[in-house]
Design an enzyme around this catalytic site. Structure first.
Site, mmCIF file in Angstrom:
data_model
loop_
_atom_site.group_PDB
_atom_site.id
_atom_site.type_symbol
_atom_site.label_atom_id
_atom_site.label_comp_id
_atom_site.label_asym_id
_atom_site.label_seq_id
_atom_site.Cartn_x
_atom_site.Cartn_y
_atom_site.Cartn_z
ATOM 1 N N LYS A 142 0.838 -1.205 0.000
ATOM 2 C CA LYS A 142 0.000 0.000 0.000
ATOM 3 C C LYS A 142 0.869 1.249 0.000
ATOM 4 C CE LYS A 142 -3.798 2.163 2.636
ATOM 5 N NZ LYS A 142 -4.594 2.118 3.882
ATOM 6 N N SER A 193 -9.642 2.168 3.034
ATOM 7 C CA SER A 193 -8.751 2.879 2.139
ATOM 8 C C SER A 193 -7.780 1.977 1.380
ATOM 9 C CB SER A 193 -7.951 3.912 2.931
ATOM 10 O OG SER A 193 -7.100 3.259 3.867
ATOM 11 N N SER A 202 -9.906 -0.088 7.302
ATOM 12 C CA SER A 202 -9.297 0.072 5.978
ATOM 13 C C SER A 202 -8.662 -1.181 5.390
ATOM 14 C CB SER A 202 -8.252 1.189 6.010
ATOM 15 O OG SER A 202 -8.886 2.440 5.892
#
Ligand SMILES: [Zn+2]
Lengths: 487, 469
Positions: free
Chosen positions: A80, A155, A179
């Site tokens: 990420k 996210s 997330s």
């Protein structure tokens, strides 16, 4: 039928690598092809790190030959965009960090590299991890591999979508209010948030320091335990990272016989809970009961206040954490200004997206003198009550089970105009962050052709219980994470 | 100054850099003063994305030692907080400091006759430094950031407004420095910026209890300037109030060149620092056993030493205070006495010669000179010269005395011969003295000093008076 390696789990691939059925470099090639084929549609990756991947795959092949291979040797993975990797552009999904290449690699990622994994690239996310759909990315939205006009969740949407689309065997995300778990649910993969303090946050570009944790996306519960085990453990560079034993895979295959699963009434009554989701969860609970678990009713009475407390604490911390993005030392810098204040304002107005600016302002307000007691302090008191809720519940059960998200993946653009409806995505997950609990989301069937996730929460430091329950479900339901978007 | 009808009220905020090898929250070494800009930095103190602070235990220990020596209460729990404001010398956009649960609170320091209460001693991190191209900030065309100092540990020692004059403020700062050096918490060198004193000053009519509007003074780099700056500021405030003007609450700088304070920043509204607990650092539990261990390991503190100097060496309180105020002087005194010097003369030499001088002799250098003068072997003036020369050349006092022929003539028969000669050549003065003009003795002594500079003056004087009877 020959198995496509881009659909397999770490343990299956590891077997093939050990048996020389496949080399790490071949495995990398297959994944790069898959990314080439799928990512124009999915848009999980912000940038690929092909040269680094080739080096790591070569090293893995060497180690496999020499018998020095680590547990993740040759396994292709994705990171990420909030986790710093030395020399790799890391931007937290934000324009303000465009071009920023950290001079260091964070602890968790380094441990994954040390175990031999091959990094394919950097995955998309909501800017500074603020969002539940990856639509707040400062670059472009990511699409759900199960239905391209829908969001992957967020996210960590890029990391979830990459695993779901067969672009990476596993990936790393971060979870501040859901997330990891929510995009895992929406993309039909396994995602886990460890206990706060289990994995070092050193190298994680902070959103909300007291809530953030790094965790994996995988295709099997066993893989999930392996990645967590690899990353976990004391780090002298993170004072909030605990120095305690990390045997998270203890009893992984022991089943759920006589395990008491708490079913919180409030988690089934949340606003906007879809009936298809409720049905899938009910079915999953029946499966677990049939496997020997005991279902008990529990109550988390302060659930309604969790969202409000979260949306004060997280913005308060972010307003301070994001102050360093001022255009002075790195990243975007607007220098056409008369003085430093104007330069700050121009840089930050241009570099931050609307949601980030909204949260920075919310947080600044909540910490301001005269409002601190009414907002920040009160939110912390609510946080204590929510922890107490969980403590009380865990007095009567070993784990808490519920849906991960009240809905399946929603259409891109359908919630962007209404921040509050977006915030409701986290209503079942953020309690785990406020209380610092470990939580996992495992796929438990479909609703309207879209994946539903089952969440399992356990007391602090009891990742072993979440993993054991998840593994028992995986086995009992004969659940296998499928790769979506197969041509 | 003492202005009639006014009372001066001063509180002190003192920032001290504790002696540590590394910075407050990272592993960077403390940069020497001449280090190239940004040479002592790392991702943590540069405030890069993703980094986290780790507490420096040595800084905590130095702070606790200081707190214990200042008679502070040490709580069981303490924590760090973020003080939020944006400035280019502050890389994270917040300073890690301590807000409502400091490392220690409610102590005191004895300064002469005054007990100054200490409100709190806490730990924080220093900021970086800005270097502006151009002479004034608002005219600078370019500014540079040096983050060598960013993250250097600082102890903030805050007093209550118990200080009543510029002298007391200076004495307080000196006493603090002695204390810090004694416990080994800091070098506390003001010129090196290791001790920064920021007094806040107000005045009020004698007999009133309400505090006046205060100003805070910054960039004072020596004890002398601390005194001067406060003295100036007190006069300025009194003049303003007596001529019907107000004192504005503000921060004022001290200009060394102009020997005056000047307005830097008016505090029309208090800045909102949005303090909140630092989430990257768990609260600190201070083990009482550790504190007790630190307390037991403390060396003798200046206050206790002052009391002991009086009782053990029969020094006057005033002498003992002056000597105990500086550890170096007190060590010198006790060492010289141990090396055979008499206590009171040794104290006189230290107060009269060593303290105002600047260069400090070794214990043996001082002891030798004191012994030579006390025994009458050399004069006080000669002693001064020998002391200065032995500091400079590192040669022994005995050697220097012999080389310069300073040894006093103390032999009675030798002295009597000289005195007779003096009487013979100054017959008129001798007659005047015998006739009752006592001051004539001065002329005789002057001639004696000229004829025989090495003569023991005390003995010669006695012999002269005896022969003239
Ligand atoms: Zn550093």
């Amino acid at each position: 039928m020959t198995l496509d390696p881009t659909h397999l789990t770490i343990s299956e691939l590891r077997h093939m690598l050990d048996e020389r059925e496949l080399s790490a470099q071949e495995l990398l090639g297959l994944h790069l092809e898959r990314i080439e084929a799928a990512d124009a549609d999915v848009k999980a990756f912000l940038r690929l790190t092909t040269a680094r991947a080739a080096e790591q795959a070569q090293a893995a092949d060497r180690a496999l030959r020499d018998g020095t291979a680590g547990p993740l040797a040759g396994i292709p993975m994705a990171v990420k965009d909030v986790l710093c990797v030395k020399g790799v552009e890391t931007t937290a999904g934000s324009q303000i960090l465009k071009g920023f290449k950290p001079p260091y690699t964070g602890t968790a990622v380094q441990r994954i590299f040390d175990a031999g994994a091959v990094m394919l690239g950097v995955t998309n996310c909501d800017e500074f991890a603020m969002g539940s759909s990856t639509e707040n990315s400062g670059y472009f939205p990511t699409h759900n591999p199960w239905s391209l006009d829908r969001v992957p969740g967020g996210s960590s949407g890029g990391s979830a979508a990459a695993v779901a689309a067969g672009e990476a065997t596993f990936s790393l995300g971060t979870d501040t209010g859901g997330s990891i778990r929510q995009p895992a649910a929406l993309c039909g993969v396994i995602g886990m948030k460890p206990t706060y303090g289990r994995v070092s946050r050193y190298g994680l570009i902070a959103f909300a320091s007291s809530l953030d944790q790094i965790g994996p996306f995988t295709r099997s519960v066993e893989d999930c335990a392996l990645i967590l085990q690899t990353m976990a453990g004391h780090d002298p560079l993170d004072s909030t990272c605990a120095d305690r034993p990390n045997n998270v895979a203890r009893g992984l295959h022991d089943g759920v016989e006589r395990i008491r699963l708490g079913v919180p009434r409030e988690y089934f009554e949340v606003k906007g809970m879809e009936s298809g989701v409720r049905l899938a969860i009910q079915k999953a609970l029946n499966t677990l009961e049939a496997a020997g678990a005991e279902l008990v009713d529990v109550s988390l009475p302060h659930t309604d206040y969790g969202l409000a407390a979260y949306y004060i604490i997280a913005p308060a911390e972010c307003s301070s954490n994001l102050a360093r993005f001022d255009g002075v030392r790195y990243g975007m810098s607007e220098q056409d200004a008369q003085n430093i204040t104007e330069a700050y304002m121009k840089t930050r107005r241009k570099g931050f997206g609307a949601e980030v600016r909204r949260r920075v302002m919310l947080g600044t307000y909540a910490l301001s003198s005269g409002y601190y007691d009414a907002y920040y302090l009160k939110a912390q008191k609510v946080r204590t009550l929510i922890k107490q809720d969980f403590d009380d519940a865990f007095a009567n059960c070993d784990a808490i089970v519920s849906a991960t998200s009240p809905t399946v993946a929603f259409p891109i653009g359908s919630r962007t105009q209404d921040p509050l409806s977006m915030y409701l995505c986290d209503v079942l997950t953020l309690g785990g962050n406020l209380a610092g609990l470990p939580g996992i989301s495992v796929p438990c069937g479909m609703s309207d052709g879209l994946p539903v996730g089952l969440q399992v929460l356990a007391p602090q430091w009891r990742e072993d219980i979440t993993l054991r329950v998840a593994r028992a479900y995986e086995l009992a339901a004969d659940m296998r994470v499928e790769v979506a978007l197969v041509d | 100054m003492r202005a009639v009808g006014w009372e001066v009220v001063i509180g002190m905020e003192v920032h001290v850099q504790p002696t540590t090898r590394t910075k407050m929250f990272c592993g960077c070494a403390i940069a020497p003063l001449n280090a190239p800009p940004n040479s002592h930095t790392c991702p943590v103190c540069l405030g890069l994305p993703g980094v986290l602070p780790v507490i420096n235990k040595a800084a905590v220990e130095a702070c606790l030692k200081t707190a214990v020596a200042l008679n502070c209460e040490i709580p069981r729990h303490t924590k760090f907080d973020r003080k939020n404001y944006m400035y280019p010398d502050l890389p994270k956009g917040y300073q890690i400091s301590q807000y409502d649960l400091p490392m220690s609170h409610d102590g005191h320091l004895e300064v002469g006759e005054r007990r100054v209460r200490i409100r709190r001693v806490h730990l924080e991190e220093d900021t970086g430094k800005l270097v502006h191209a151009g002479d004034r900030l608002h005219k600078a065309w370019e500014s540079f950031v040096d983050l060598n100092r960013a993250g250097v540990p600082l102890m903030e020692i805050v007093s209550e407004p118990d200080i009543r004059s510029a002298e007391e403020a200076r004495d307080y700062a000196v006493a603090l420095r002695t204390l810090l050096r004694t416990v080994g918490a800091s070098e506390a060198d003001m010129e090196k910026g290791q001790l920064r004193a920021e007094p806040n000053i107000s005045v009020r009519r004698t007999g009133t209890t309400e505090l006046g509007v205060k100003t805070e003074l910054k960039n004072i780099n020596s004890f002398r300037n601390l005194y001067r700056a406060i003295d100036f500021e007190v006069k300025r405030q009194i003049e303003a109030l007596e001529s019907g003007h107000d004192v504005v609450q503000e921060t004022r700088g001290w200009s060394d060149a102009e020997q005056r304070t000047f307005s830097q920043r008016t505090k029309e509204f208090a800045e909102d620092y949005r303090y909140f607990p630092e989430p990257d650092l768990p609260p600190l539990e201070l083990d009482p056993a550790w504190i007790e261990e630190l307390r037991r390991a403390l060396p003798e503190l200046p206050e206790a030493r002052r009391v002991r100097l009086v009782s053990q060496y029969a020094l006057p309180l005033h002498d003992a205070s002056l000597i105990a105020a500086e550890r170096e002087l007190a060590d010198l005194f006790e060492g010289a006495v141990r090396a055979g010097a008499d206590a009171k003369p040794a104290a006189n030499w230290i107060i009269g010669e060593v303290a105002p001088g600047g260069s400090v002799p070794t214990i043996n250098q001082l002891a030798d000179v004191v012994k030579l003068v006390t025994s009458g072997s050399i004069t006080r003036d000669q002693g001064r010269e020998v002391l200065a020369e032995s500091i400079r050349s590192q040669r022994s006092a005995g050697e220097l005395v012999a080389e310069r022929g300073f040894a006093q003539v103390s032999d009675e028969s030798e002295l009597e011969a000289i005195v007779r000669e003096v009487i013979a050549t100054n017959a008129k003065a001798a007659a005047d003295y015998q006739a009752g003009k006592k001051q004539a003795l001065g002329a005789l002594m002057a001639d004696l000093k000229k004829k025989a500079p090495n003569a023991n003056p005390k003995m010669a004087n006695e012999i002269l008076q005896k022969l003239l009877q």
